[in-house]
Design an enzyme around this catalytic site. Structure first.
Site, PDB file in Angstrom:
ATOM      1  N   SER A  24       0.833  -1.215   0.000  1.00 34.20           N
ATOM      2  CA  SER A  24       0.000   0.000   0.000  1.00 34.20           C
ATOM      3  C   SER A  24       0.861   1.255   0.000  1.00 34.20           C
ATOM      4  O   SER A  24       0.331   2.369   0.005  1.00 34.20           O
ATOM      5  CB  SER A  24      -0.945  -0.004   1.206  1.00 34.20           C
ATOM      6  OG  SER A  24      -0.231  -0.251   2.398  1.00 34.20           O
ATOM      7  N   ASN A 111      -2.490  -3.033  12.917  1.00 37.41           N
ATOM      8  CA  ASN A 111      -3.952  -2.879  12.827  1.00 37.41           C
ATOM      9  C   ASN A 111      -4.446  -1.661  13.595  1.00 37.41           C
ATOM     10  O   ASN A 111      -5.290  -0.910  13.102  1.00 37.41           O
ATOM     11  CB  ASN A 111      -4.656  -4.148  13.318  1.00 37.41           C
ATOM     12  CG  ASN A 111      -4.385  -5.330  12.413  1.00 37.41           C
ATOM     13  OD1 ASN A 111      -3.780  -5.167  11.346  1.00 37.41           O
ATOM     14  ND2 ASN A 111      -4.809  -6.512  12.814  1.00 37.41           N
ATOM     15  N   THR A 156     -40.059  25.852 -10.279  1.00 44.86           N
ATOM     16  CA  THR A 156     -40.371  24.490  -9.836  1.00 44.86           C
ATOM     17  C   THR A 156     -40.629  23.735 -11.128  1.00 44.86           C
ATOM     18  O   THR A 156     -41.150  24.308 -12.091  1.00 44.86           O
ATOM     19  CB  THR A 156     -41.618  24.433  -8.928  1.00 44.86           C
ATOM     20  OG1 THR A 156     -42.758  24.815  -9.693  1.00 44.86           O
ATOM     21  CG2 THR A 156     -41.489  25.376  -7.733  1.00 44.86           C
ATOM     22  N   HIS A 157     -40.236  22.463 -11.169  1.00 51.75           N
ATOM     23  CA  HIS A 157     -40.333  21.666 -12.401  1.00 51.75           C
ATOM     24  C   HIS A 157     -39.606  22.348 -13.568  1.00 51.75           C
ATOM     25  O   HIS A 157     -39.961  22.144 -14.728  1.00 51.75           O
ATOM     26  CB  HIS A 157     -41.796  21.425 -12.809  1.00 51.75           C
ATOM     27  CG  HIS A 157     -42.674  20.945 -11.699  1.00 51.75           C
ATOM     28  ND1 HIS A 157     -42.927  19.627 -11.450  1.00 51.75           N
ATOM     29  CD2 HIS A 157     -43.336  21.639 -10.727  1.00 51.75           C
ATOM     30  CE1 HIS A 157     -43.726  19.505 -10.399  1.00 51.75           C
ATOM     31  NE2 HIS A 157     -43.976  20.716  -9.935  1.00 51.75           N
ATOM     32  N   SER A 278     -13.883  26.081 -27.452  1.00 51.02           N
ATOM     33  CA  SER A 278     -13.965  24.855 -28.242  1.00 51.02           C
ATOM     34  C   SER A 278     -12.839  24.874 -29.268  1.00 51.02           C
ATOM     35  O   SER A 278     -12.473  25.936 -29.772  1.00 51.02           O
ATOM     36  CB  SER A 278     -15.323  24.813 -28.946  1.00 51.02           C
ATOM     37  OG  SER A 278     -15.237  24.014 -30.114  1.00 51.02           O
ATOM     38  N   LYS A 284     -17.792  29.382 -29.037  1.00 51.08           N
ATOM     39  CA  LYS A 284     -18.192  28.685 -27.813  1.00 51.08           C
ATOM     40  C   LYS A 284     -17.467  29.174 -26.562  1.00 51.08           C
ATOM     41  O   LYS A 284     -16.294  29.494 -26.585  1.00 51.08           O
ATOM     42  CB  LYS A 284     -17.929  27.169 -27.952  1.00 51.08           C
ATOM     43  CG  LYS A 284     -18.852  26.466 -28.907  1.00 51.08           C
ATOM     44  CD  LYS A 284     -20.270  26.296 -28.401  1.00 51.08           C
ATOM     45  CE  LYS A 284     -20.392  25.310 -27.283  1.00 51.08           C
ATOM     46  NZ  LYS A 284     -20.253  23.926 -27.670  1.00 51.08           N
ATOM     47  N   ASN A 286     -17.553  27.469 -22.814  1.00 49.97           N
ATOM     48  CA  ASN A 286     -18.159  26.325 -22.134  1.00 49.97           C
ATOM     49  C   ASN A 286     -17.988  26.375 -20.614  1.00 49.97           C
ATOM     50  O   ASN A 286     -16.923  26.759 -20.122  1.00 49.97           O
ATOM     51  CB  ASN A 286     -17.544  25.023 -22.660  1.00 49.97           C
ATOM     52  CG  ASN A 286     -17.860  24.810 -24.136  1.00 49.97           C
ATOM     53  OD1 ASN A 286     -18.913  25.229 -24.613  1.00 49.97           O
ATOM     54  ND2 ASN A 286     -16.934  24.185 -24.848  1.00 49.97           N
ATOM     55  N   GLU A 291     -19.473  21.674 -15.243  1.00 51.10           N
ATOM     56  CA  GLU A 291     -19.735  20.333 -15.778  1.00 51.10           C
ATOM     57  C   GLU A 291     -18.852  19.279 -15.121  1.00 51.10           C
ATOM     58  O   GLU A 291     -19.302  18.178 -14.790  1.00 51.10           O
ATOM     59  CB  GLU A 291     -19.520  20.327 -17.290  1.00 51.10           C
ATOM     60  CG  GLU A 291     -20.584  21.116 -18.037  1.00 51.10           C
ATOM     61  CD  GLU A 291     -20.242  21.252 -19.510  1.00 51.10           C
ATOM     62  OE1 GLU A 291     -20.964  20.689 -20.333  1.00 51.10           O
ATOM     63  OE2 GLU A 291     -19.240  21.923 -19.836  1.00 51.10           O
ATOM     64  N   TYR A 318      -9.954  -7.062  11.765  1.00 53.00           N
ATOM     65  CA  TYR A 318      -9.218  -6.534  10.621  1.00 53.00           C
ATOM     66  C   TYR A 318      -9.121  -7.578   9.524  1.00 53.00           C
ATOM     67  O   TYR A 318      -8.870  -8.750   9.782  1.00 53.00           O
ATOM     68  CB  TYR A 318      -7.793  -6.090  11.026  1.00 53.00           C
ATOM     69  CG  TYR A 318      -7.004  -5.592   9.813  1.00 53.00           C
ATOM     70  CD1 TYR A 318      -7.144  -4.287   9.358  1.00 53.00           C
ATOM     71  CD2 TYR A 318      -6.176  -6.461   9.089  1.00 53.00           C
ATOM     72  CE1 TYR A 318      -6.477  -3.841   8.218  1.00 53.00           C
ATOM     73  CE2 TYR A 318      -5.502  -6.024   7.954  1.00 53.00           C
ATOM     74  CZ  TYR A 318      -5.661  -4.719   7.530  1.00 53.00           C
ATOM     75  OH  TYR A 318      -5.011  -4.288   6.403  1.00 53.00           O
ATOM     76  N   GLN A 323      -7.622  -2.440   3.457  1.00 59.02           N
ATOM     77  CA  GLN A 323      -6.632  -1.575   2.816  1.00 59.02           C
ATOM     78  C   GLN A 323      -7.276  -0.797   1.660  1.00 59.02           C
ATOM     79  O   GLN A 323      -6.873   0.318   1.343  1.00 59.02           O
ATOM     80  CB  GLN A 323      -5.468  -2.430   2.316  1.00 59.02           C
ATOM     81  CG  GLN A 323      -4.326  -1.654   1.735  1.00 59.02           C
ATOM     82  CD  GLN A 323      -3.073  -2.500   1.622  1.00 59.02           C
ATOM     83  OE1 GLN A 323      -2.446  -2.808   2.618  1.00 59.02           O
ATOM     84  NE2 GLN A 323      -2.720  -2.889   0.416  1.00 59.02           N
TER      85      GLN A 323
HETATM   86  N1  ARG Z   1      -1.561  -1.441   4.823  1.00 61.89           N
HETATM   87  C1  ARG Z   1      -2.451  -2.047   5.759  1.00 61.89           C
HETATM   88  C2  ARG Z   1      -3.851  -1.416   5.616  1.00 61.89           C
HETATM   89  O1  ARG Z   1      -3.963  -0.403   5.028  1.00 61.89           O
HETATM   90  C3  ARG Z   1      -1.942  -1.839   7.142  1.00 61.89           C
HETATM   91  C4  ARG Z   1      -2.410  -2.846   8.128  1.00 61.89           C
HETATM   92  C5  ARG Z   1      -1.814  -4.158   7.836  1.00 61.89           C
HETATM   93  N2  ARG Z   1      -2.136  -5.091   8.842  1.00 61.89           N
HETATM   94  C6  ARG Z   1      -1.984  -6.399   8.686  1.00 61.89           C
HETATM   95  N3  ARG Z   1      -2.327  -7.162   9.643  1.00 61.89           N
HETATM   96  N4  ARG Z   1      -1.510  -6.915   7.568  1.00 61.89           N
HETATM   97  O2  ARG Z   1      -4.828  -1.946   6.066  1.00 61.89           O
END
Ligand code: ARG
Length: 457
Positions: A24, A111, A156-157, A278, A284, A286, A291, A318, A323
């Site tokens: 991550s 965790n 309205t509408h 454009s 144009k 825009n 948008e 967990y 993640q």
């Molecule tokens: N990168 C993990 C997450 O975002 C961190 C926690 C990982 N914990 C584990 N028991 N593998 O959740």
């Protein structure tokens, strides 16, 4: 590949595709400051509780501060192949301060660590968004104050309904933004608790002082159940749901602006700095900012749905699925932070075609209710007055006239109650001015609302 921290019970290194899939770091590196802040608080508490020597605590704190500075100065980059930001910082710390670094993780699990980091990050980012909303809120108040007597139809509408002012229209959005801020504050209030001490699921045997960690981090308290502490991502869902509602409001506002900027409406002209051209049609101009905001609303709703679906089937506590919460949360936070500044600029700089707005207010029989109300004041029951006014509207449609154009003879042929004073009663200005009810469009009332809104912070 570097030796993994949990490699003790493994006989083979991780396949590199799994390492990439699992990591991550590419997205959670954005929480480095929160991770370090949490670790320093944890380290202080371990030291205070006699679980870490003064010397170790000092070198850990110094080491972590050095890492933060080096990341900020781009001397240290996130290219170690570490599994996540928590491992990255711990590995780097151990490289720098040796065994003390290895002691930091005492009485902590990734965790509870990731749960804390994400809470701190969400709180910090919510603050940024809150102040961006307040910028828009302030801009709307300014523009409303300039336009207390800028008449336009209320719809309205999407049919012209009754006359209002541009200030009144903008004030409706100010009211929405105030609720949005209220929802964000409420979500943040529940986010402000520390899960540290929950361990990986069952707390810890060490004599921790969880409250002191929470206090040092500026939080209001600690989570009450170690399982919930590590399994809970409600704070992300609540925040993204508040942001989704905010985006829904910006999207509706965008839709109004897109319509107003069309040649069919012609109520506003967007500033050159906030609109685009454009590549083929030279004429144009825009409304891209509006948008895109409308479009990105779908994306933030997607983030919310992703969060809900990721969490819905998870057994306690967990699970690695969680993640996935991170990127949806970040995407929503990033989207709002990107959307709000140009949106505010667009609203601040757009020019109004007040003549067109007034013409539209006059043109759509938006004073037909006031004509009926006039007859009610002369004693006719409202239902009968409604009927007379409706017949007059039909009469006008057939002759391409406005109600104000009818002469008194014509009016009295529909009801003997009409008199000269009717013209004053159905003038757009009086139609608006007479709506003095709390929350109504009369300039005095809107001014009062705005004074109240100016105090909202
Ligand atoms: N990168 C993990 C997450 O975002 C961190 C926690 C990982 N914990 C584990 N028991 N593998 O959740």
């Amino acid at each position: 590949m570097a030796k993994l921290m949990w490699s003790g019970r493994f006989q083979k290194p991780l396949d590199s595709s799994v390492n990439d899939y699992n990591s991550s770091l590419p997205f959670d590196s954005r929480m480095y400051a929160e991770d370090i802040q949490g670790s320093i608080a944890h380290c202080h508490m371990l030291n205070k509780q006699g679980l870490l020597s003064d010397a170790d605590a000092l070198s850990i704190e110094k080491g972590l501060q050095g890492i933060r500075t080096d990341i900020e100065n781009k001397v240290l980059t996130f290219d170690s192949g570490a599994e996540d930001i928590h491992m990255f910082i711990e590995e780097e710390l151990t490289k720098r301060v040796g065994d003390a670094g290895k002691r930091l993780h005492t009485a902590r699990s990734r965790n509870d660590q990731v749960a804390l980091d994400q809470r701190l990050y969400a709180i910090n980012q919510a603050k940024v968004i809150r102040s961006l909303i307040l910028d828009l809120h302030g801009t709307l108040i300014e523009r409303a104050k300039e336009n207390l007597e800028t008449y336009m139809p209320g719809y309205t509408h999407l049919q012209r309904a009754q006359p209002i002012t541009f200030a009144h229209h903008l004030t409706s959005y100010i009211a929405m933004l105030e609720r949005d801020i209220g929802r964000i504050d409420d979500a943040v209030r529940r986010t402000c608790v520390s899960p540290l001490g929950s361990g990986s699921v069952a707390g810890t045997t060490y004599p921790l002082d969880r409250e002191s960690v929470a206090m040092e981090l500026g939080l209001n308290g600690v989570t009450r159940n170690s399982m919930d502490g590590v399994a809970d991502r409600d704070f992300a869902i609540e925040l993204v749901s508040a942001l989704s509602i905010l985006m829904m409001h910006l999207s509706r506002f965008s839709e109004d602006i897109i319509l107003w900027a069309s040649q069919e409406f012609g109520f506003v002209e967007l500033d050159d700095a906030y609109s685009t051209g454009s590549s083929i049609m030279p004429q144009k101009k825009n409304p891209d900012v509006a948008e895109l905001t409308r479009g990105k609303t779908g994306r933030v709703f997607g983030d919310l749905v992703a969060l809900l679906v990721v969490m819905k089937g998870l057994p306690m506590t967990y699970n690695k699925d969680m993640q996935e919460v991170q990127e949806s949360l970040y995407d929503a936070l990033d989207t709002l932070q990107a959307a709000l500044p140009p949106f505010t600029g667009m609203v601040r700089t757009m020019k109004l075609h007040k003549d067109r707005m007034l013409e539209a207010a006059k043109g759509g029989f938006s004073n037909a209710t006031d004509l009926a109300d006039y007859l009610v004041k002369k004693g006719l029951p409202f239902r009968d007055a409604h009927e007379v006014s409706g017949k007059l509207v039909r009469h006008c449609i057939e002759r391409s006239q406005a109600l104000d154009d009818l002469d008194l003879d014509t009016l009295t042929s529909f009801s003997a109650l009409f008199d000269r004073d009717v013209y004053d009663a159905i003038r757009i200005r009086s139609c608006v001015e007479n709506r003095k009810v709390t929350g109504g469009p009369s300039p005095s009332e809107v001014e009062k609302e705005l004074r109240q809104m100016e105090k909202f912070r």
